[in-house]
Write a protein that holds these residues in place. Structure first.
Motif, PDB file in Angstrom:
ATOM      1  N   PHE A 176     -34.763  25.964  37.603  1.00  0.00           N
ATOM      2  CA  PHE A 176     -34.745  27.411  37.427  1.00  0.00           C
ATOM      3  C   PHE A 176     -33.922  27.727  36.178  1.00  0.00           C
ATOM      4  CE2 PHE A 176     -34.073  31.829  38.578  1.00  0.00           C
ATOM      5  CZ  PHE A 176     -35.177  32.132  39.358  1.00  0.00           C
ATOM      6  N   ILE A 177     -34.538  28.346  35.193  1.00  0.00           N
ATOM      7  CA  ILE A 177     -33.893  28.676  33.924  1.00  0.00           C
ATOM      8  C   ILE A 177     -34.020  30.172  33.683  1.00  0.00           C
ATOM      9  CG2 ILE A 177     -34.041  28.393  31.405  1.00  0.00           C
ATOM     10  CD1 ILE A 177     -35.153  25.611  31.870  1.00  0.00           C
ATOM     11  N   LYS A 178     -32.982  30.759  33.140  1.00  0.00           N
ATOM     12  CA  LYS A 178     -33.043  32.166  32.747  1.00  0.00           C
ATOM     13  C   LYS A 178     -33.448  32.238  31.274  1.00  0.00           C
ATOM     14  CE  LYS A 178     -29.721  33.633  36.176  1.00  0.00           C
ATOM     15  NZ  LYS A 178     -28.399  34.209  36.420  1.00  0.00           N
ATOM     16  N   TYR A 179     -34.378  33.128  30.978  1.00  0.00           N
ATOM     17  CA  TYR A 179     -34.903  33.297  29.625  1.00  0.00           C
ATOM     18  C   TYR A 179     -33.767  33.512  28.622  1.00  0.00           C
ATOM     19  CZ  TYR A 179     -37.916  35.035  25.871  1.00  0.00           C
ATOM     20  OH  TYR A 179     -38.563  35.219  24.684  1.00  0.00           O
ATOM     21  N   LYS A 180     -32.785  34.337  28.995  1.00  0.00           N
ATOM     22  CA  LYS A 180     -31.666  34.621  28.103  1.00  0.00           C
ATOM     23  C   LYS A 180     -30.906  33.350  27.746  1.00  0.00           C
ATOM     24  CE  LYS A 180     -27.622  37.617  27.511  1.00  0.00           C
ATOM     25  NZ  LYS A 180     -26.975  36.709  26.622  1.00  0.00           N
ATOM     26  N   GLU A 181     -30.722  32.450  28.703  1.00  0.00           N
ATOM     27  CA  GLU A 181     -30.041  31.177  28.435  1.00  0.00           C
ATOM     28  C   GLU A 181     -30.837  30.363  27.409  1.00  0.00           C
ATOM     29  OE1 GLU A 181     -27.990  30.098  32.709  1.00  0.00           O
ATOM     30  OE2 GLU A 181     -30.113  29.670  32.454  1.00  0.00           O
ATOM     31  N   MET A 182     -32.139  30.394  27.547  1.00  0.00           N
ATOM     32  CA  MET A 182     -33.004  29.654  26.637  1.00  0.00           C
ATOM     33  C   MET A 182     -32.922  30.246  25.229  1.00  0.00           C
ATOM     34  SD  MET A 182     -37.040  28.781  27.157  1.00  0.00           S
ATOM     35  CE  MET A 182     -37.578  30.467  26.971  1.00  0.00           C
TER      36      MET A 182
ATOM     37  N   GLU B  22     -31.205  45.961  41.451  1.00  0.00           N
ATOM     38  CA  GLU B  22     -30.031  45.828  42.324  1.00  0.00           C
ATOM     39  C   GLU B  22     -30.443  45.798  43.792  1.00  0.00           C
ATOM     40  OE1 GLU B  22     -27.511  49.092  41.130  1.00  0.00           O
ATOM     41  OE2 GLU B  22     -27.048  48.141  39.197  1.00  0.00           O
ATOM     42  N   GLU B  23     -31.352  46.684  44.178  1.00  0.00           N
ATOM     43  CA  GLU B  23     -31.818  46.739  45.567  1.00  0.00           C
ATOM     44  C   GLU B  23     -32.500  45.437  45.972  1.00  0.00           C
ATOM     45  OE1 GLU B  23     -34.368  50.175  45.578  1.00  0.00           O
ATOM     46  OE2 GLU B  23     -32.677  51.584  45.690  1.00  0.00           O
ATOM     47  N   ASN B  24     -33.270  44.867  45.076  1.00  0.00           N
ATOM     48  CA  ASN B  24     -34.006  43.640  45.380  1.00  0.00           C
ATOM     49  C   ASN B  24     -33.146  42.387  45.338  1.00  0.00           C
ATOM     50  OD1 ASN B  24     -37.112  43.961  45.763  1.00  0.00           O
ATOM     51  ND2 ASN B  24     -36.506  45.518  44.269  1.00  0.00           N
ATOM     52  N   LEU B  25     -32.014  42.452  44.654  1.00  0.00           N
ATOM     53  CA  LEU B  25     -31.175  41.268  44.495  1.00  0.00           C
ATOM     54  C   LEU B  25     -30.003  41.208  45.476  1.00  0.00           C
ATOM     55  CD1 LEU B  25     -31.150  40.977  40.602  1.00  0.00           C
ATOM     56  CD2 LEU B  25     -32.439  39.600  42.247  1.00  0.00           C
ATOM     57  N   VAL B  26     -29.818  42.245  46.254  1.00  0.00           N
ATOM     58  CA  VAL B  26     -28.708  42.267  47.234  1.00  0.00           C
ATOM     59  C   VAL B  26     -28.790  41.049  48.137  1.00  0.00           C
ATOM     60  CG1 VAL B  26     -27.800  43.475  49.264  1.00  0.00           C
ATOM     61  CG2 VAL B  26     -28.394  44.773  47.231  1.00  0.00           C
ATOM     62  N   GLY B  27     -27.683  40.311  48.191  1.00  0.00           N
ATOM     63  CA  GLY B  27     -27.582  39.175  49.101  1.00  0.00           C
ATOM     64  C   GLY B  27     -28.308  37.913  48.669  1.00  0.00           C
ATOM     65  N   THR B  28     -28.906  37.913  47.475  1.00  0.00           N
ATOM     66  CA  THR B  28     -29.658  36.726  47.044  1.00  0.00           C
ATOM     67  C   THR B  28     -28.816  35.730  46.259  1.00  0.00           C
ATOM     68  OG1 THR B  28     -30.353  37.707  44.931  1.00  0.00           O
ATOM     69  CG2 THR B  28     -31.779  38.111  46.867  1.00  0.00           C
ATOM     70  N   GLY B  29     -27.716  36.204  45.672  1.00  0.00           N
ATOM     71  CA  GLY B  29     -26.909  35.337  44.803  1.00  0.00           C
ATOM     72  C   GLY B  29     -27.480  35.204  43.408  1.00  0.00           C
ATOM     73  N   LEU B  30     -28.560  35.893  43.129  1.00  0.00           N
ATOM     74  CA  LEU B  30     -29.194  35.840  41.804  1.00  0.00           C
ATOM     75  C   LEU B  30     -28.715  37.017  40.979  1.00  0.00           C
ATOM     76  CD1 LEU B  30     -31.285  34.678  39.793  1.00  0.00           C
ATOM     77  CD2 LEU B  30     -33.024  36.046  40.979  1.00  0.00           C
ATOM     78  N   SER B  31     -28.355  36.738  39.739  1.00  0.00           N
ATOM     79  CA  SER B  31     -28.013  37.804  38.795  1.00  0.00           C
ATOM     80  C   SER B  31     -28.877  37.600  37.552  1.00  0.00           C
ATOM     81  CB  SER B  31     -26.539  37.779  38.425  1.00  0.00           C
ATOM     82  OG  SER B  31     -26.232  36.591  37.721  1.00  0.00           O
ATOM     83  N   VAL B  32     -29.235  38.711  36.951  1.00  0.00           N
ATOM     84  CA  VAL B  32     -30.077  38.652  35.758  1.00  0.00           C
ATOM     85  C   VAL B  32     -29.435  39.519  34.686  1.00  0.00           C
ATOM     86  CG1 VAL B  32     -32.383  39.031  34.836  1.00  0.00           C
ATOM     87  CG2 VAL B  32     -32.101  38.435  37.232  1.00  0.00           C
ATOM     88  N   GLU B  33     -29.278  38.953  33.509  1.00  0.00           N
ATOM     89  CA  GLU B  33     -28.713  39.718  32.396  1.00  0.00           C
ATOM     90  C   GLU B  33     -29.805  40.511  31.751  1.00  0.00           C
ATOM     91  OE1 GLU B  33     -28.303  35.997  31.942  1.00  0.00           O
ATOM     92  OE2 GLU B  33     -26.666  36.144  33.337  1.00  0.00           O
TER      93      GLU B  33
ATOM     94  N   ILE C 110     -39.024  29.990  34.630  1.00  0.00           N
ATOM     95  CA  ILE C 110     -38.207  30.713  33.658  1.00  0.00           C
ATOM     96  C   ILE C 110     -38.187  32.180  34.061  1.00  0.00           C
ATOM     97  CG2 ILE C 110     -37.905  31.336  31.242  1.00  0.00           C
ATOM     98  CD1 ILE C 110     -39.440  28.749  30.549  1.00  0.00           C
ATOM     99  N   LEU C 111     -36.986  32.694  34.297  1.00  0.00           N
ATOM    100  CA  LEU C 111     -36.812  34.076  34.723  1.00  0.00           C
ATOM    101  C   LEU C 111     -36.396  34.936  33.548  1.00  0.00           C
ATOM    102  CD1 LEU C 111     -36.473  36.398  36.751  1.00  0.00           C
ATOM    103  CD2 LEU C 111     -34.164  35.529  37.204  1.00  0.00           C
ATOM    104  N   ARG C 112     -37.152  35.978  33.330  1.00  0.00           N
ATOM    105  CA  ARG C 112     -36.823  36.986  32.324  1.00  0.00           C
ATOM    106  C   ARG C 112     -36.476  38.269  33.067  1.00  0.00           C
ATOM    107  NH1 ARG C 112     -40.776  38.544  27.247  1.00  0.00           N
ATOM    108  NH2 ARG C 112     -39.104  39.301  25.897  1.00  0.00           N
ATOM    109  N   ASN C 113     -35.603  39.096  32.509  1.00  0.00           N
ATOM    110  CA  ASN C 113     -35.247  40.323  33.217  1.00  0.00           C
ATOM    111  C   ASN C 113     -36.485  41.192  33.439  1.00  0.00           C
ATOM    112  OD1 ASN C 113     -35.585  42.316  31.045  1.00  0.00           O
ATOM    113  ND2 ASN C 113     -33.749  41.446  30.153  1.00  0.00           N
ATOM    114  N   SER C 114     -36.417  42.021  34.461  1.00  0.00           N
ATOM    115  CA  SER C 114     -37.589  42.802  34.858  1.00  0.00           C
ATOM    116  C   SER C 114     -38.039  43.776  33.781  1.00  0.00           C
ATOM    117  CB  SER C 114     -37.318  43.552  36.169  1.00  0.00           C
ATOM    118  OG  SER C 114     -36.242  44.459  36.028  1.00  0.00           O
ATOM    119  N   GLU C 115     -37.096  44.367  33.070  1.00  0.00           N
ATOM    120  CA  GLU C 115     -37.457  45.355  32.043  1.00  0.00           C
ATOM    121  C   GLU C 115     -38.243  44.723  30.901  1.00  0.00           C
ATOM    122  OE1 GLU C 115     -33.345  46.557  33.716  1.00  0.00           O
ATOM    123  OE2 GLU C 115     -34.373  44.697  33.178  1.00  0.00           O
TER     124      GLU C 115
END
Length: 170
Positions: free
Chosen positions: A64-70, A159-170, A4-9
């Motif tokens: 792989f689930i995004k916390y916001k979706e949950m 943004e720097e860490n996600l360049v080219g990964t195809g992953l987006s986080v709300e 489960i991925l939660r945004n970094s902040e």
């Protein structure tokens, strides 16, 4: 494995409060944010860990689930997890699970909230924090905790860490 991925902040804010109770962290929030961004906290470095799972997202045994979706649609996530695990539930069972698994129910559940452990830690003097293990669980709560400059720093860092990964986080 379910990730489960939660945004970094929000992850940083949550880990800050957790570190106060579970690790007796006594530094400032600003200092903690700097440590988080540098990958020098428990469960860090954040993006290195997240991306190590993201790179494996197509494996059959990883969901792989995004916390916001949950948070946005818990019943849909319960169905998604059930399908992943090869289980089926009736709509009534999904509803009961949604009630049982919502954040407020989990916060009150002694099997999940670890309140007895934290009472012992407080009583022993290991920690003076009055925070609970499950605190707010809200998406975007960081906006009331982080300064505008720190929010911008997190956004740039992400943004720097996600360049080219195809992953987006709300």
């Amino acid at each position: 494995m379910i990730v489960i991925l939660r945004n970094s902040e929000d992850s940083c804010v949550s880990l800050y409060h957790h570190s106060q109770i579970a690790e007796n962290y006594t530094g400032t929030f600003e200092e903690f944010c700097r440590l988080f961004l540098a990958g020098r906290v428990s469960f860090g470095p954040f993006w290195k860990q997240v991306l190590s799972y993201w790179e494996q997202r197509k494996r059959e045994n990883l969901l792989f689930i995004k916390y916001k979706e949950m948070k946005d649609d818990l019943p849909a996530m319960i169905k998604k997890v059930a399908t992943f695990l090869g289980k089926t539930f009736t709509e009534e069972e999904i509803q009961k699970l949604s009630e049982h698994l919502n954040f407020e129910s989990m916060k009150k559940n002694p099997a999940v909230n670890h309140e007895e452990i934290f009472k012992i830690l407080r009583k022993s003097g290991y920690t003076t924090s009055n925070h609970s293990f499950l605190r707010s669980g809200k998406v975007g709560a960081f906006k009331s905790k982080l300064s505008p400059d720190m929010i911008k720093e997190f956004q740039t860092w992400s943004e720097e860490n996600l360049v080219g990964t195809g992953l987006s986080v709300e």
